[in-house]
Design an enzyme around this catalytic site. Structure first.
Site, PDB file in Angstrom:
ATOM      1  N   CYS A  13      10.080  30.596 -19.526  1.00  0.00           N
ATOM      2  CA  CYS A  13       8.987  31.734 -19.747  1.00  0.00           C
ATOM      3  C   CYS A  13       8.600  31.778 -21.275  1.00  0.00           C
ATOM      4  O   CYS A  13       8.996  31.130 -22.063  1.00  0.00           O
ATOM      5  CB  CYS A  13       9.719  33.189 -19.553  1.00  0.00           C
ATOM      6  N   ASP A  14       7.240  32.336 -21.400  1.00  0.00           N
ATOM      7  CA  ASP A  14       6.712  32.302 -22.520  1.00  0.00           C
ATOM      8  C   ASP A  14       5.746  33.673 -22.462  1.00  0.00           C
ATOM      9  O   ASP A  14       5.055  33.922 -21.578  1.00  0.00           O
ATOM     10  CB  ASP A  14       5.751  31.269 -23.178  1.00  0.00           C
ATOM     11  N   SER A  15       5.930  34.559 -23.483  1.00  0.00           N
ATOM     12  CA  SER A  15       5.457  35.898 -23.655  1.00  0.00           C
ATOM     13  C   SER A  15       4.378  35.927 -24.847  1.00  0.00           C
ATOM     14  O   SER A  15       4.904  35.433 -25.982  1.00  0.00           O
ATOM     15  CB  SER A  15       6.275  36.901 -23.859  1.00  0.00           C
ATOM     16  N   GLY A  38       4.144  34.135 -19.173  1.00  0.00           N
ATOM     17  CA  GLY A  38       4.143  32.766 -18.267  1.00  0.00           C
ATOM     18  C   GLY A  38       5.395  32.674 -17.857  1.00  0.00           C
ATOM     19  O   GLY A  38       6.471  32.773 -18.446  1.00  0.00           O
TER      20      GLY A  38
END
Ligand SMILES: Nc1nc2c(ncn2[C@H]2C[C@H](O)[C@@H](COP(=O)(O)OP(=O)(O)OP(=O)(O)O)O2)c(=O)[nH]1
EC number: 3.6.1.9
Length: 198
Positions: free
Chosen positions: A69-71, A107
């Site tokens: 994930c990526d925030s 993401g």
């Protein structure tokens, strides 16, 4: 089935554990700044998707399912913001975002590896975040806590930052770091249901 979380984020691990998953944690070590710099005029949504996929692809897993994930926080001026890392940046972020509405983008990448090969599903979740306005003393105390320096958008929903989030429109788990409903849909798209994991 082995479930690997390709993230150092304690928040993501906590969301998954509370939801009945005990993942192995393998930190990807992806150089996020370098990867973003290599992209040609990317949209904010593509940035978080590319980073999430890179993290999931970077960890060494032979068989099982990997989630990365990526925030980032997308502000009304079109800029994306990751972790402030310094007090000065965190303060600047709050002086700009207090009292405004921004979009927390996360993401997600799910990669299934087994005898049938590798199956990958990538998407992002967008959650509107309506920020309140801390007083000057509250802002300084929040900065003193150190919390806003190490989280995307300089705020948490489930920590001290929660006092300054007047509301959200969308999925709260995505704001914390991993969207459970989106991850469920991505797992389904690679042939995995929650009953395979619980
Ligand atoms: N507890 C909590 N953490 C949050 C919240 N919003 C953002 N964060 C954290 C989750 C992630 O650890 C971090 C976002 O940064 P990244 O997406 O780059 O992940 P991080 O570098 O922490 O780990 P990773 O790159 O996945 O190994 O901010 C929130 O509302 N609550």
């Amino acid at each position: 089935m082995r479930f690997v979380l390709a993230s150092q984020s304690p928040a993501r691990l906590a969301v998954l554990k509370a939801a009945g998953i005990s993942p192995d944690v393998l930190v990807s070590g992806v150089d996020e700044d370098a990867l973003v710099a290599s992209l040609v005029d990317p949209t904010p949504q593509r940035i978080v998707e590319v980073l999430a996929r890179a993290k999931a692809e970077a960890v060494d897993v032979v068989e099982g399912v990997v989630v990365g994930c990526d925030s980032m926080l997308l502000t009304a001026d079109g800029r994306v913001h990751g972790k402030p890392k310094t007090r000065e940046v965190a303060e600047r972020r709050w002086r700009e975002q207090a009292g405004t509405t921004a979009t927390l983008l996360t993401g997600h990448a799910v990669i299934r590896k087994d005898a049938d090969g590798v199956r990958t599903a990538v998407a992002h979740e967008a959650t509107l975040v309506r920020f309140g306005t801390p007083t000057e003393a509250e802002l300084q105390a929040y900065l003193d806590s150190g919390e806003p320096l190490e989280v995307a958008g300089a705020f948490t929903l489930d920590g001290r930052g929660g006092w300054f989030v007047d509301g959200i429109d969308g999925d709260h788990t995505s704001v914390i770091g991993i969207s459970l409903p989106l991850t469920r849909r991505l797992l389904h798209s690679v042939g995995i249901t929650l009953s395979d994991l619980w």
